[in-house]
Design an enzyme around this catalytic site. Structure first.
Site, mmCIF file in Angstrom:
data_model
loop_
_atom_site.group_PDB
_atom_site.id
_atom_site.type_symbol
_atom_site.label_atom_id
_atom_site.label_comp_id
_atom_site.label_asym_id
_atom_site.label_seq_id
_atom_site.Cartn_x
_atom_site.Cartn_y
_atom_site.Cartn_z
ATOM 1 N N HIS A 1 1.029 -1.245 -0.055
ATOM 2 C CA HIS A 1 0.044 -0.099 -0.138
ATOM 3 C C HIS A 1 0.686 1.209 -0.035
ATOM 4 O O HIS A 1 1.645 1.337 0.842
ATOM 5 C CB HIS A 1 -0.798 -0.064 1.282
ATOM 6 C CG HIS A 1 -1.696 1.254 1.369
ATOM 7 N ND1 HIS A 1 -2.648 1.478 0.602
ATOM 8 C CD2 HIS A 1 -1.917 2.313 2.170
ATOM 9 C CE1 HIS A 1 -3.362 2.458 0.722
ATOM 10 N NE2 HIS A 1 -3.018 3.047 1.801
ATOM 11 N N ASP B 1 0.551 5.289 -0.178
ATOM 12 C CA ASP B 1 -0.560 6.484 -0.079
ATOM 13 C C ASP B 1 0.075 7.506 -1.271
ATOM 14 O O ASP B 1 1.144 7.874 -1.287
ATOM 15 C CB ASP B 1 -0.248 7.147 1.186
ATOM 16 C CG ASP B 1 -1.393 6.478 2.457
ATOM 17 O OD1 ASP B 1 -2.218 5.969 1.964
ATOM 18 O OD2 ASP B 1 -0.752 6.235 3.581
ATOM 19 N N ASP C 1 -7.684 1.383 3.140
ATOM 20 C CA ASP C 1 -7.306 2.404 3.995
ATOM 21 C C ASP C 1 -8.184 4.011 3.827
ATOM 22 O O ASP C 1 -7.428 4.727 3.247
ATOM 23 C CB ASP C 1 -5.793 2.621 3.999
ATOM 24 C CG ASP C 1 -5.241 3.623 4.985
ATOM 25 O OD1 ASP C 1 -6.377 3.746 6.037
ATOM 26 O OD2 ASP C 1 -4.274 4.224 4.889
ATOM 27 N N HIS D 1 -7.560 9.546 -0.409
ATOM 28 C CA HIS D 1 -8.095 9.526 0.865
ATOM 29 C C HIS D 1 -7.360 10.509 2.046
ATOM 30 O O HIS D 1 -7.999 10.826 2.820
ATOM 31 C CB HIS D 1 -8.478 8.251 1.303
ATOM 32 C CG HIS D 1 -7.380 7.036 1.704
ATOM 33 N ND1 HIS D 1 -6.922 6.375 0.519
ATOM 34 C CD2 HIS D 1 -6.621 6.971 2.621
ATOM 35 C CE1 HIS D 1 -5.914 5.871 1.018
ATOM 36 N NE2 HIS D 1 -5.546 6.068 2.349
#
Length: 859
Positions: A267, A269, A379, A584
């Site tokens: 993952h 971001d 997430d 997000h």
């Protein structure tokens, strides 16, 4: 007596044995052996690199640019920086002749994120925090292999999780400096590595299964036997110890064992504690490492989401992108998600959410030959009830996330279930029961996955996402070695290296017993992300509106003018830029200031280019051939209010009328004689009383503001019904303390509601603004504190059934909330909120913990 002798004596009966349960002592000896004696022997011989040189730059240069720079001699321990700079190292290597037949590594340790380049291509990430501190130069040095080579290491002046001071989630330290602490060649002892992995797993089993479990003691005794037979100074003893471990791990589990689908994951971001441009390099570092692992492990499968990140790699690292496509064809590299980025699950409009899937799926189809079948959003801070319908409409019926395990009040009751949206659309949802998307393959994590599973009996499969995440990094060879060793061992769940497709196929095959969750998935934490950085939310909505208008008017212009070219390429670029900023951690404001400022610049670019396209479309519409009626009515804001564009006949005058028209469409205007002109409707009357209060009335509603600007009455004229609750006032500003348990940018706790303090205005500050007619208004100033204030204009338009409040706040407070209250004379157990393409209801009471956990509304 040594431990081995003690165990032997116990069996022979010729000496007094130790008590059968000495768990702490028996666990400590194998652990001490593994921790103290074996790790130093992972690398046998070593030598320094032949030469090390470097240069620093504040820019993020391409490889071709970097190698043309002037490199100067460098030493281990030299400082470089500051934060967000880059230091490029040229590393010249000469492998000793004596190392023929052995595995040779380049060992590199730095407190910055590194990327190793070899022959002009990114090869592997080198990040101490991500446990990637060596690169395999050769698995076995052969006689004819070259002994000398030159590689480059690009070191970013930031860590895996940014460059904060003091804690993981902190603002960057702009003066932070970095160092390289190791750069050497070494012979890697693969047999020692295998022993360390086995001992670690055995001790994990002994601890995890507990003292009352037979298999736990078998693991402990096996580890102790390995210590007895293994002499770290004599490698010839290693195979005997290895055989003991293999015997233990070779004992198989039963057919009823839970199956864990282990998938490599990373993952990243798209922006968070680092800027967008650094994410580009994070992708290269992480995915180049994944390619290395896929080459070495044909059964390793790596799942990766976010089309935006793929596009960055395609543009900046075309060679790496080609390799990803190659491994995607093999089924080892699996694009997932189907969206442009892992967006916020609540704030984007319905149109924007559809565009996330539209742009993402089209990209994956173009670059990898197929669309994604799973929506991948591990997430984010909550999930709109409309997402199942949007997913199904975009060809996706599977959903994976993890974040609801962070709920602060209620534990979500399922890990595998059907999620049903507003229209009845259903998708198969799965939450990895280990409550993480960054597992490392430990026994503890494997056991937690089984124990936590809330759908035992309904399904016997679950996901296990392994690899460093959030800041990237991804899996390591050690993680893979652990999981392979645990493949099918008695006492543990069955572990298989798998893919999202295999996981969901297994879940679907036994889905008849699964439960269904209807409506939104509400995260009972991080409520503050829907308030933080309000300018980001405003900019996003304005840009959504502009792009909607450009598309609509451009479509109409194409229909009316053969000379007008639809701006498809420009609109795609603008949409993708907007979708990027719906990530997000960006749209929610949980990012660092540098990212928020960059997002605001992106919004300004979208406004500027969008308005240019809008002007071109309007010009084409006005120049086109009008219909026989001479008017074209357009609804440009379908989700808020009706606006009208009236086009003139050639040589004629403009006409203006307010009518309701089909959303996202157009219609010929009725005859002007059949329309009620604005001037025949009751004008707005504005009266200021002697006590300083102001009344505004347009014949539909009548409102009264007291001398401080509070709303004391709002009456529907036709019925005479009062909307303001008795004994209260509306437009009442109130202050609350804002001291969350965890993080300022994320969280709002329910106990802040106990600190309510009304902000009292001063009589005489209310004044008439616009005096009536088409519009009436009143305005006032309110001093919130000695350093903070606001001004507000209250507006009522002709023919309008609602008031508008234009508020400008000058805010200089810390750990305070400013809210405004409108107590209404309405009693209902439910409140209705708008969501994407629909509405949902939430309770207005606090009967259960699920009700009161939703103390902050997200609409």
């Amino acid at each position: 007596m040594c431990w081995g002798a003690a165990f032997s004596a116990e069996g022979r009966g010729n000496a007094r044995p130790h008590p059968p349960t000495r768990p702490r002592a028996q666990r400590e000896r194998p652990r001490a052996h593994a921790h103290r004696l074996l790790p130093p022997r992972l690398f046998r011989d070593s030598c320094p690199v032949t030469a090390l040189s470097s240069f620093q730059t504040p820019e993020r240069l391409s490889y071709q640019q970097a190698v043309q720079q002037e490199f100067r001699p460098a030493q281990i321990g030299d400082s470089f920086g500051p934060t967000w700079w880059t230091c490029w190292f040229r590393v010249e290597l000469t492998i000793p002749e004596a190392w023929v037949g052995q595995e040779v590594h380049l060992r590199w340790e730095s407190d910055g994120e590194g990327l190793l380049w070899r022959e002009g291509e990114p090869i592997q990430g080198l990040t101490t925090e991500g446990e990637k501190t060596s690169y395999v130069l050769t698995n076995r040095l052969e006689e004819g292999d070259p002994r000398s080579l030159t590689v480059y290491v690009e070191v970013a002046c930031n860590g895996l999780l940014g460059a904060g001071k003091g804690s993981m989630i902190a603002a960057p330290d702009p003066e932070k400096m970095f160092q390289v602490s190791r750069a050497e060649l070494a012979v890697f002892c693969r047999d020692v590595h295998r022993l360390l992995v086995d001992l670690e797993l055995l001790l994990g089993i002994a601890k995890g299964l507990g003292e009352d479990n037979q298999r736990s003691f078998q693991a402990l005794y096996t580890a102790n036997q390995m210590v007895n037979v293994c002499d770290p100074a004599q490698p010839q003893t290693f195979p005997v110890a290895q055989a003991l471990a293999s015997r233990f791990f070779g004992q198989r589990g039963g057919e009823s064992q839970h199956t864990i689908h282990a998938m490599g994951h990373c993952h990243i971001d798209t922006a968070w504690l680092w800027p967008f441009k650094e994410t580009v390099r994070k992708c290269a570092r992480s995915w180049a490492t994944a390619v290395q692992l896929m080459e070495q492990n044909p059964d390793f499968i790596f799942a990766c989401s976010q089309a935006q990140q793929f596009e960055w790699v395609k543009n900046h690292y075309p060679g790496l992108h080609a390799r990803l496509q190659e491994f995607a064809c093999r089924g080892q590299f699996v694009p997932v998600g189907g969206t442009w980025v892992e967006m916020d699950g609540n704030l984007p409009s319905g149109e924007a959410m559809v565009r996330q899937f539209l742009q993402g799926q089209n990209f994956f189809l173009q670059e990898f030959g197929k669309m994604c079948s799973e929506f991948w959003l591990p997430d984010t801070f909550g999930y709109s009830a409309q997402l199942p319908q949007i997913m199904c409409s975009c060809g996706i019926r599977r959903f994976l996330t993890q974040k609801l395990s962070w709920n602060l009040v209620n534990s979500f009751p399922h890990h595998t279930f059907f999620w049903e949206g507003l229209d009845g659309s259903r998708v198969l949802a799965h939450f990895p029961p280990g409550d993480s998307y960054g597992m490392q393959g430990s026994v503890e994590e494997v056991l937690k996955t089984v124990v936590n599973n809330r759908d035992k009996g309904r399904t016997n499969h679950s996901a296990f996402l392994f690899g460093f995440g959030d800041g990237g990094g991804g899996p390591t060879q050690t993680m893979l070695d652990r999981l392979k060793r645990l493949h099918n061992t008695d006492g543990l769940p069955r572990v298989q290296l798998s893919s999202p497709g295999r996981l969901f196929s297994a879940l679907e095959s036994h889905s008849g017993q699964l439960c269904t969750w209807v409506g939104e998935l509400f995260l009972e934490l991080h409520n503050g992300t829907y308030t933080t950085q309000a300018q980001l939310k405003k900019g996003n909505r304005e840009c959504e509106r502009i792009l909607h208008d450009v598309e609509l008017l451009s479509s109409l212009a194409v229909a009316r003018s053969t000379q007008f070219l639809y701006p498809a390429a420009q609109l795609q670029d603008l949409w993708r830029l907007l979708l990027l900023n719906q990530f997000h951690d960006v749209l929610t404001g949980s990012c660092i200031q540098l990212v928020a400022e960059e997002a605001m610049c992106h919004y300004e670019d979208i406004r500027s280019h969008g308005n240019t396209l809008l002007s071109a479309a309007v010009a084409a519409l006005c120049a086109g051939e009008p219909g026989p009626e001479g008017l074209l009515i357009v609804n440009t804001l379908p989700w808020k209010r009706t606006e009208v564009l009236a086009l003139p006949r050639p040589g004629g005058a403009h006409s203006l009328a307010l009518v309701t028209v089909p959303s996202m469409g157009y219609a010929p205007a009725p005859s002007p004689t059949s329309l009620q002109p604005l001037q025949t409707q009751q004008p707005v009357f504005v009266v200021q009383e002697t006590d300083g209060s102001v009344t505004l009335d347009n014949g539909i509603i009548r409102v009264r503001l007291d001398p401080t600007g509070c709303l004391t009455s709002l009456v529907l004229v036709a019925s005479g019904r009062e909307a303001i609750a008795e004994g209260t006032v509306g437009n009442q500003f109130v202050l609350f303390d804002d001291v969350p348990l965890y993080w300022d940018a994320w969280d709002v706790m329910d106990y802040h509601l106990e600190t309510r303090k009304p902000v009292l205005g001063q009589a005489g500050t209310l004044a008439v603004g616009t005096e009536g007619g088409l519009r009436g208004s009143a305005w006032f100033l309110l001093q919130i504190s000695p350093s903070s204030r606001l001004s507000q204009e209250v507006v009522l338009d002709v023919g309008c059934p609602y008031l508008r409040f234009h508020t400008e706040v000058h805010w200089h407070e810390a750990h305070k909330f400013l809210k405004v209250e409108f107590p209404t004379r309405v009693r209902s157990p439910q409140a209705t909120y708008e969501v994407q393409f629909g509405h949902l209801q939430r309770p207005t009471h606090r009967n259960t913990s699920w009700d009161w956990a939703r103390f902050e509304m997200r609409s």
